[in-house]
Motif scaffolding. Structure first.
Motif, PDB file in Angstrom:
ATOM      1  N   ARG A  15      35.965   6.823-101.922  1.00 24.65           N
ATOM      2  CA  ARG A  15      34.714   6.315-102.496  1.00 24.65           C
ATOM      3  C   ARG A  15      34.849   5.942-103.966  1.00 24.65           C
ATOM      4  NH1 ARG A  15      33.231  10.699 -99.695  1.00 24.65           N
ATOM      5  NH2 ARG A  15      32.280  10.297 -97.697  1.00 24.65           N
ATOM      6  N   ARG A  16      35.451   6.818-104.762  1.00 19.96           N
ATOM      7  CA  ARG A  16      35.569   6.544-106.204  1.00 19.96           C
ATOM      8  C   ARG A  16      36.528   5.410-106.501  1.00 19.96           C
ATOM      9  NH1 ARG A  16      37.013  11.933-108.985  1.00 19.96           N
ATOM     10  NH2 ARG A  16      38.056  12.324-107.017  1.00 19.96           N
ATOM     11  N   MET A  17      37.513   5.197-105.627  1.00 19.28           N
ATOM     12  CA  MET A  17      38.469   4.110-105.826  1.00 19.28           C
ATOM     13  C   MET A  17      37.851   2.770-105.435  1.00 19.28           C
ATOM     14  SD  MET A  17      41.456   3.206-106.894  1.00 19.28           S
ATOM     15  CE  MET A  17      42.449   4.690-106.990  1.00 19.28           C
ATOM     16  N   GLY A  18      36.976   2.804-104.437  1.00 18.01           N
ATOM     17  CA  GLY A  18      36.346   1.569-103.993  1.00 18.01           C
ATOM     18  C   GLY A  18      37.169   0.795-102.980  1.00 18.01           C
ATOM     19  N   LEU A  24      46.866   1.161-100.962  1.00 19.78           N
ATOM     20  CA  LEU A  24      47.243   0.623-102.267  1.00 19.78           C
ATOM     21  C   LEU A  24      48.751   0.418-102.319  1.00 19.78           C
ATOM     22  CD1 LEU A  24      45.107   2.777-104.732  1.00 19.78           C
ATOM     23  CD2 LEU A  24      44.779   0.365-104.158  1.00 19.78           C
ATOM     24  N   VAL A  25      49.174  -0.696-102.875  1.00 22.60           N
ATOM     25  CA  VAL A  25      50.601  -1.012-102.965  1.00 22.60           C
ATOM     26  C   VAL A  25      51.078  -0.743-104.389  1.00 22.60           C
ATOM     27  CG1 VAL A  25      52.340  -2.836-102.776  1.00 22.60           C
ATOM     28  CG2 VAL A  25      50.441  -2.731-101.138  1.00 22.60           C
ATOM     29  N   VAL A  26      52.103   0.077-104.492  1.00 19.24           N
ATOM     30  CA  VAL A  26      52.748   0.393-105.762  1.00 19.24           C
ATOM     31  C   VAL A  26      54.237   0.137-105.576  1.00 19.24           C
ATOM     32  CG1 VAL A  26      53.283   2.221-107.417  1.00 19.24           C
ATOM     33  CG2 VAL A  26      51.010   2.112-106.384  1.00 19.24           C
ATOM     34  N   ASN A  27      54.786  -0.694-106.417  1.00 21.75           N
ATOM     35  CA  ASN A  27      56.213  -1.045-106.331  1.00 21.75           C
ATOM     36  C   ASN A  27      56.604  -1.527-104.940  1.00 21.75           C
ATOM     37  OD1 ASN A  27      56.643  -0.387-109.058  1.00 21.75           O
ATOM     38  ND2 ASN A  27      56.969   1.758-108.527  1.00 21.75           N
ATOM     39  N   GLY A  28      55.746  -2.349-104.343  1.00 21.55           N
ATOM     40  CA  GLY A  28      56.065  -2.958-103.062  1.00 21.55           C
ATOM     41  C   GLY A  28      55.883  -2.085-101.842  1.00 21.55           C
ATOM     42  N   THR A 176      40.544   6.890-108.966  1.00 22.33           N
ATOM     43  CA  THR A 176      39.663   5.841-109.476  1.00 22.33           C
ATOM     44  C   THR A 176      40.505   4.668-109.995  1.00 22.33           C
ATOM     45  OG1 THR A 176      39.679   6.673-111.742  1.00 22.33           O
ATOM     46  CG2 THR A 176      38.001   7.600-110.257  1.00 22.33           C
ATOM     47  N   PRO A 177      39.884   3.504-110.162  1.00 21.60           N
ATOM     48  CA  PRO A 177      40.608   2.396-110.789  1.00 21.60           C
ATOM     49  C   PRO A 177      41.089   2.763-112.201  1.00 21.60           C
ATOM     50  CG  PRO A 177      38.658   1.566-109.672  1.00 21.60           C
ATOM     51  CD  PRO A 177      38.573   3.076-109.640  1.00 21.60           C
ATOM     52  N   GLU A 178      40.352   3.609-112.894  1.00 22.77           N
ATOM     53  CA  GLU A 178      40.770   4.054-114.240  1.00 22.77           C
ATOM     54  C   GLU A 178      42.058   4.873-114.172  1.00 22.77           C
ATOM     55  OE1 GLU A 178      36.771   2.749-114.078  1.00 22.77           O
ATOM     56  OE2 GLU A 178      37.581   4.500-113.010  1.00 22.77           O
ATOM     57  N   ARG A 182      45.411   4.178-116.230  1.00 25.29           N
ATOM     58  CA  ARG A 182      46.005   5.232-117.052  1.00 25.29           C
ATOM     59  C   ARG A 182      47.484   5.432-116.721  1.00 25.29           C
ATOM     60  NH1 ARG A 182      46.581  10.317-115.474  1.00 25.29           N
ATOM     61  NH2 ARG A 182      45.027  10.099-113.835  1.00 25.29           N
ATOM     62  N   LEU A 183      47.833   5.278-115.445  1.00 27.88           N
ATOM     63  CA  LEU A 183      49.207   5.480-115.008  1.00 27.88           C
ATOM     64  C   LEU A 183      50.034   4.189-115.048  1.00 27.88           C
ATOM     65  CD1 LEU A 183      48.489   7.901-112.035  1.00 27.88           C
ATOM     66  CD2 LEU A 183      49.515   8.480-114.244  1.00 27.88           C
ATOM     67  N   GLY A 184      49.431   3.114-115.535  1.00 25.79           N
ATOM     68  CA  GLY A 184      50.154   1.852-115.640  1.00 25.79           C
ATOM     69  C   GLY A 184      50.380   1.166-114.311  1.00 25.79           C
ATOM     70  N   LEU A 185      49.480   1.387-113.370  1.00 23.33           N
ATOM     71  CA  LEU A 185      49.639   0.812-112.032  1.00 23.33           C
ATOM     72  C   LEU A 185      48.661  -0.320-111.731  1.00 23.33           C
ATOM     73  CD1 LEU A 185      50.119   4.156-110.091  1.00 23.33           C
ATOM     74  CD2 LEU A 185      51.875   2.566-110.840  1.00 23.33           C
ATOM     75  N   ALA A 186      47.757  -0.592-112.680  1.00 25.35           N
ATOM     76  CA  ALA A 186      46.744  -1.626-112.425  1.00 25.35           C
ATOM     77  C   ALA A 186      47.231  -2.983-112.899  1.00 25.35           C
ATOM     78  CB  ALA A 186      45.452  -1.270-113.127  1.00 25.35           C
TER      79      ALA A 186
END
Length: 186
Positions: A15-18, A24-28, A176-178, A182-186
Motif C-alpha cells: 500500500r505505501r509503495m503504491g 520492482l526491478v532492481v539491477n535487472g 515507500t517510493p522515498e 534514499r537507497l539510490g534505487l529510484a
C-alpha cells in the motif's frame, strides 16, 4: 553446511509503495526473483508464499494478504513443518546469502533475529521450534505479528555479530517510493 528450510514472503499489499514491491526491478531483476535466488543459496528446501512471482514453488496463505505470521505458517505447513526456518521478505533489495547463511549456521535451533539501529528485523530471521509453536497460539489470540512470536528466547544479533559478513544496507527494506530514493534505487 547445515540444512534449514526457507520461506519467502511476496504477498504483501504494498500500500505505501503504491505498486507491487515483489515486481520492482532492481539491477535487472525483480525483488522477488532476487530474494528467491539469495534464499535458495542459503536454504533448502525453499518456498514462496504469495502469488508465485519469484520462480520458486509457491503457495498462497489463507486468506491471501492476512499478514506475515499467517504466511509463515502456510509456508512451514507446505514444507512439512520443519523445526527451524529462515523467513525472508522480498522487500530487502540488498540482502545477501552471507547474512542468511549466518542465520542458518548460528548454533542451536532457536530464533535468531538481526537488529539494525535498534530495530529487530523480524522479516529476515531464523525462527526456531518455540517461536513456530507460539505462532498458532498468537493467531488464536488475535495477534498476527511476527514480533509476538519472537519475544521470548530470541537471540538478537547486533552489528558486531552480523557486521562481519555484511553491511546494514543488506537489511534496508523498501516500503515507500522515498525508501527507493534514499537507497539510490529510484
Amino acid at each position: 553446511m547445515r540444512q534449514v528450510a526457507g520461506v519467502l514472503l511476496t504477498g504483501g499489499a504494498s500500500r505505501r509503495m503504491g505498486t507491487d514491491k515483489a515486481q520492482l526491478v532492481v539491477n535487472g531483476e525483480t525483488l522477488a526473483a532476487r530474494s528467491a535466488r539469495v534464499l535458495a543459496d542459503a536454504c533448502d528446501p525453499v518456498i514462496e508464499v504469495g502469488p508465485g512471482v519469484s520462480g520458486l514453488p509457491a503457495i498462497q496463505e489463507d486468506p491471501p494478504g492476512a499478514g506475515p505470521l499467517v504466511a509463515l505458517l502456510a509456508g512451514i505447513g507446505a514444507l512439512g513443518n520443519p523445526r527451524v526456518v529462515v523467513l525472508l521478505a522480498c522487500d530487502l533489495p540488498f540482502v545477501d546469502a552471507s547474512l542468511l547463511r549466518l542465520l542458518v549456521e548460528r548454533p542451536g535451533t532457536g530464533t535468531v533475529i538481526p537488529v539494525v539501529d535498534g530495530r529487530a528485523q523480524y522479516a529476515c530471521a531464523r525462527y526456531g521450534p518455540a517461536a513456530l509453536a507460539a505462532a498458532v497460539g498468537a493467531l488464536r489470540a488475535g495477534d498476527a505479528s511476527l514480533r509476538s512470536i519472537a519475544q521470548s528466547g530470541a537471540e538478537l544479533l547486533d552489528e558486531s555479530q552480523w557486521g562481519r559478513v555484511t553491511t546494514a544496507r543488506a537489511l534496508a527494506d523498501v516500503d515507500t517510493p522515498e525508501d527507493l530514493e534514499r537507497l539510490g534505487l529510484a
